[in-house]
Each structure stands twice: as C-alpha cells, then as structure tokens.
Design an enzyme around this catalytic site. Structure first.
Site, short mmCIF file in Angstrom:
data_model
loop_
_atom_site.label_atom_id
_atom_site.label_comp_id
_atom_site.label_asym_id
_atom_site.label_seq_id
_atom_site.Cartn_x
_atom_site.Cartn_y
_atom_site.Cartn_z
N HIS A 1 28.97 73.15 42.59
CA HIS A 1 28.44 72.06 43.42
C HIS A 1 26.97 71.73 43.09
O HIS A 1 26.62 70.57 42.88
CB HIS A 1 28.52 72.42 44.90
CG HIS A 1 29.90 72.76 45.37
ND1 HIS A 1 31.03 72.14 44.90
CD2 HIS A 1 30.34 73.64 46.30
CE1 HIS A 1 32.10 72.63 45.50
NE2 HIS A 1 31.71 73.55 46.36
N GLU B 1 24.25 76.16 54.71
CA GLU B 1 25.40 76.20 55.62
C GLU B 1 25.07 77.06 56.82
O GLU B 1 24.35 78.06 56.69
CB GLU B 1 26.60 76.82 54.91
CG GLU B 1 27.12 76.02 53.76
CD GLU B 1 28.39 76.65 53.21
OE1 GLU B 1 29.46 76.35 53.74
OE2 GLU B 1 28.28 77.47 52.29
N LYS C 1 32.13 63.36 47.85
CA LYS C 1 31.32 63.00 49.01
C LYS C 1 30.68 61.63 48.76
O LYS C 1 30.19 61.36 47.66
CB LYS C 1 30.24 64.06 49.27
CG LYS C 1 30.82 65.39 49.76
CD LYS C 1 29.72 66.38 50.10
CE LYS C 1 30.27 67.77 50.33
NZ LYS C 1 30.82 68.01 51.66
N HIS D 1 34.73 69.35 45.06
CA HIS D 1 34.84 68.37 46.15
C HIS D 1 33.51 67.71 46.47
O HIS D 1 33.47 66.66 47.12
CB HIS D 1 35.49 68.98 47.41
CG HIS D 1 34.60 69.84 48.22
ND1 HIS D 1 34.37 71.16 47.95
CD2 HIS D 1 33.88 69.58 49.34
CE1 HIS D 1 33.55 71.67 48.85
NE2 HIS D 1 33.24 70.72 49.71
N ARG E 1 54.08 82.57 49.13
CA ARG E 1 54.98 83.71 48.91
C ARG E 1 55.88 84.00 50.10
O ARG E 1 56.99 84.46 49.96
CB ARG E 1 54.16 84.95 48.57
CG ARG E 1 53.90 85.02 47.07
CD ARG E 1 53.06 86.19 46.74
NE ARG E 1 51.77 86.05 47.41
CZ ARG E 1 50.68 86.75 47.10
NH1 ARG E 1 50.74 87.65 46.16
NH2 ARG E 1 49.54 86.55 47.72
C1 BG6 Z 1 33.31 75.55 48.96
C2 BG6 Z 1 32.84 76.98 49.02
O1 BG6 Z 1 33.49 75.13 47.64
O2 BG6 Z 1 32.34 74.72 49.57
C3 BG6 Z 1 32.57 77.41 50.44
O3 BG6 Z 1 33.85 77.82 48.45
C4 BG6 Z 1 31.62 76.45 51.11
O4 BG6 Z 1 32.04 78.74 50.48
C5 BG6 Z 1 32.09 75.01 50.94
O5 BG6 Z 1 31.57 76.77 52.49
C6 BG6 Z 1 31.05 74.04 51.44
O6 BG6 Z 1 31.61 72.74 51.44
P1 BG6 Z 1 31.06 71.62 52.43
O7 BG6 Z 1 31.80 70.40 52.03
O8 BG6 Z 1 31.36 72.09 53.82
O9 BG6 Z 1 29.59 71.54 52.17
#
Ligand code: BG6
Length: 490
Positions: free
Chosen positions: A240, A216, A182, A178, A49
């Site tokens: 995930h 994490e 991996k 994503h 934006r």
């Molecule tokens: C994301 C989440 O999809 O994945 C985040 O929104 C999270 O909150 C992240 O930190 C973790 O991804 P990775 O690849 O670092 O394990």
C-alpha cells in the site's frame, strides 16, 4: 482483452469463510448488486475446506458481512436477493481432485467471465492455481485475482508468480492492492495529470519532502496468526505505502493504460535507494504496541492479542525514510509511516513545498508556513492546499489558510468501497488498477534488505503505547533531518 460493461460471470471466492471474504468481498459484491452494477446472471461460488451446505454458509456470513455494509444501504429484501446469487462448495484441499467438483457449479459452455478470487494465505496461491488448472476449470475468459501480500520475500514472490504463471497467462492475473481502488488515490492521478498547476512544481526544486502516513486504530483483531508472520513492513509498506509513493513520484504516463502506468511505477521502485547495512538503523524504525488507551478504551498490548507468541518480535509500526535517486526527486526524502493501534484512523499524503526564494515579509511575519498540499484518503476525503494570506487589518500580518476541496461535500452520493471498484474492474476485464508481476517483485527487492538488516541484528522492536503516534524513535528519525511529522487531526 476487451472490457464489456456488464458481462455475466461466475466468481469463485476461494477462502470463502475467511475474514477477507466476509468483511470485504461479500459486502462489496452486495453493494454492487444493490446499485444494479452486476449482471443479473452473475453468480458467486464460495469455496472453503469446511463441509457446509449453501444454506448454512449463507447464515454463517450474514452477520459479519452485514456489519460492514453502511446502514442506509442494507435492506433485508435486497440482501435476500443478493444471497440467492451465492452458493457454497467444500474443497477439502488444493488439488485438482479437490477442485473437480466445482465443474458442475460453473457455466458449461465457457461463455461467462470466470473469476477465481484467492482470498487465502499467499503460500497456497501456486497450488491453488495448479489445482484450478488441473481440474480443467480455466477457460479463455477466466481471470485469477491474487490478494497481497504476494509472498513473504522476493524469492517466494517470484515462486508464486512463476507457479501461477504456469496455469494462467499474465493478462489473466489480477494482483490486487485495494488502496488503488480508493477514490482519493485515483484522484491523485487526476490532480497531478489533469491540472496544469501542480506538475511544474512537482519536483525537487520546489518540494522539500513528502510524508505518507497510514495510521489505523484497530489492532490485529482475529488475524493474529497471519499478522505475526507478516508484520507491518510486509503487510502495509511493501504494497500500500509503496503504491502511494509511486503515484506521487512517477513521471506522467503516456496513456491511462495498465502498461503505461505500470512502467512508470516500476521506474520509481527501481530508483529507490536501497536501505542497507548501517542505513537500516539510521533510516528505519520498527515498533510494537503495548497496552494503552484508544478512543477512551483501555486495550491490550500486542503480546496479549490472540494468536501472538509471548516473545514475538513482529513489528506493528514502521517509519522510514525513502529516497529516490532520479532527476526529479534527488534530495527530496519521502517519509513513510504506518501502524496499528494509533491515536486515529487516518491516511494522508503531505507534500511540503519549499520556502519562497526571497522573503519580503520578514519583520511582520505572524506565523509563516511554507505551502503544503495535504491529500487525505480516509476516513474522510479531502485535498487541502495551505497558503499564506494576509490577516485582515491595518498591518500586514500573515496567516496560513487552507484552500479546501472536500470531496464528500463537493460530490453528492456515497463513495464506493475500494473493493467495489476493483471487483467490477476484474469482472469487466480492466487491469489498469492492478499490479504486474514485475512491480510486485521490484517492491520486494527494495524491502528485502530492510528485513535482512532487522534480522541480522536480531532487533527487538521498540515499544509504543496503544493510542499514541508511535515510538519516540519515529520523531527522532525526523528530527535528525530538522523536520517533524505533520500533525494529523481526527
Ligand atoms: C490490509 C492489511 O491490506 O489493509 C490490514 O492486511 C489493514 O492489516 C488493511 O488493516 C487496511 O486497509 P484500510 O482500507 O482499512 O485502510
């Protein structure tokens, strides 16, 4: 759709000034550029934006994007060449009028692959797809990429899917998770379906239970506003962790193709036993971190993080027991847990095999341990099979020893980032590692009763110290089944 190896492309990153674009997408595109995997004619157009010139945008993202690139991959000359691909255009709102100005930035004859990557709040996906369509920007070779989470619940996911589907055909829609990019996650399929060894044992007769942990160390960082409306169940489990569960549990697909794999994953999601009513309290744990010590440093609690309401009851940790009602997995619980601000950053899948049917070493055991297969996804990548062997010496004493396949030492070279692989797949038109609409909706269908159960009881989340492995209730969840969480190491 045919996949061409290195097509010319225009990639439009909507939300180009945001966290995802700066920290994940641009670093990955840089690495693809550096390794010669992008067509020299590929261009990236960041859209957001704010009124910025391309020069200002390039300066703005330089620092944050470069921090995410491994030091040995970053050199100023390559970076300069990379940013020459990068342009910026302001679009003040998600309307056709707002997006019409992009026409002149994109290739006019429609021959290039055109990718629209929506790195924005999911609530904007429908409007953006319509704005892009209304502005006449969708060509035959256009694709749209949607980041997870798709929606906030089943109804909003269906609405997003329907509205995006009005502008783009399903095969043009790439829903990204994503974790599927991996390396070790992809390896899971190879491990299961390219080795004769595991598949006969991969079932309830031989497997006692499965644990999936995604821990994490980071807190919510500067994503407080997004996270506080989302929480760990929507942010991590719905996508995930359920994707990982599907890859462990699915039947062998007939082919390595999107439709085959997707169909098997959907069957798993549909076989998950719903967690409803009283089971929500028995089978799920939700918790929030308080202040504590992570990696030797005192860190704030969730409530002190920027953008978080003082009485927020959003969970930053979830543990739950999932059960799959089908022949292969009857009676084999899948325990899932994920949390922020935990002791270490580590993601692992642990398959616990059953005890041998008749034990002849009873009196001289040493430390008997049932076989377990550990697949570590990050930070390092390995596959370990814990086996019993004889301790050298005159008596028979048993000892568990790991058969250890360390992927970093076995294969020289850098492991590509998950987004590198997936961005390249989008450009090349390969949809195998992306989710179909039905898969996303099936995952929401399972998650939603848990959210409702938490909501009805107005459950306050339990609390855990930052730097720990979560609340006591998470241990209790396992203890009730006479099991414990597998100990994760740094
Ligand atoms: C994301 C989440 O999809 O994945 C985040 O929104 C999270 O909150 C992240 O930190 C973790 O991804 P990775 O690849 O670092 O394990």
């Amino acid at each position: 759709m045919t996949a061409s190896s290195n097509p010319a492309f225009d990639m439009v990153v909507v939300g180009g000034t945001g966290d995802l674009a700066r920290r994940k997408l641009l670093p990955s595109l840089y690495l693809l550029h550096k390794n010669g995997q992008l067509s020299p004619a590929g261009r990236i157009l960041a859209v957001a934006r704010h009124e910025l010139s391309t020069e200002q945008y390039r300066e703005q993202i330089a620092n944050s994007s470069q921090q995410e690139i491994p030091a040995d991959q970053l050199d100023p000359e390559t970076w300069d060449a990379f940013v020459r691909r990068l342009h910026y255009r302001a679009a003040p709102n998600a309307t056709a009028a707002g997006y019409r100005s992009l026409t002149k930035d994109l290739d006019q004859d429609g021959a290039r692959v055109r990718v629209f990557y929506l790195a924005t709040m999911p609530s904007l996906y429908g409007d953006l797809a319509h704005a892009i369509g209304g502005a006449g920007l969708i060509t035959d070779s256009s694709r749209i990429v949607l980041e997870k989470p798709i929606g906030h619940d089943l109804a909003s996911a269906q609405q997003i899917n329907a509205r995006v589907g009005e502008a783009f055909r399903e095969e043009q829609i790439f829903r990204i998770d994503h974790y599927l990019g991996k390396e070790t996650v992809q390896n899971l399929m190879v491990l299961r379906f390219a080795n004769a060894l595991f598949e006969p044992l991969w079932r309830s007769e031989h497997i006692d239970h499965v644990q999936i942990t995604v821990a994490e160390r980071l807190g919510v960082e500067d994503r407080g506003e997004y996270y506080d409306h989302t929480g760990a169940l929507r942010d991590m489990v719905q996508n995930h962790l359920l994707q990982l569960l599907c890859l462990v549990a699915m039947e062998p697909p007939a082919r390595l193709e999107q439709d085959s794999i997707r169909d098997e994953k959907i069957k798993v999601l549909q076989s998950l036993r719903p967690i409803v009513d009283g089971d929500v309290a028995k089978k799920t744990v939700r918790a929030q971190y308080r202040e504590g010590v992570v990696a030797g440093e005192r860190v704030a609690g969730y409530h002190q993080e920027p953008g978080i309401g003082v009485d927020s009851s959003t969970e930053t940790f979830v543990a739950l027991k999932a059960e799959i009602d089908n022949w292969r997995w009857a009676g084999v619980p899948f325990y899932l847990r994920t949390g922020k601000r935990m002791a270490y950053r580590v993601s692992e899948i642990m398959i616990q095999f059953r005890r041998v049917p008749h034990q002849i070493f009873e009196d001289r055991l040493g430390a008997l341990q049932d076989n377990r297969l550990v697949i570590r996804l990050q930070p390092d990548e390995f596959i370990k099979l814990a086996m019993m062997v004889k301790n050298p010496g005159p008596n028979i004493r048993l000892k568990p020893v790991d058969l250890n396949l360390n992927l970093a030492t076995t294969f020289a070279g850098r492991t590509p980032l998950a987004y590198e692989r997936l961005l390249l797949d989008v450009i090349q038109g390969s949809a195998t590692l992306f989710m179909h609409r039905a898969e996303v909706e099936a995952a929401w269908r399972w998650v939603e009763p848990i959210l409702e159960g938490w909501g009805h009881r107005e459950w306050r989340p339990r609390s855990y110290a930052a730097g720990s492995w979560g609340p006591e209730e998470s241990m209790a969840l396992m203890l009730r089944d006479n099991r414990s969480w597998y100990e994760l190491m740094a």
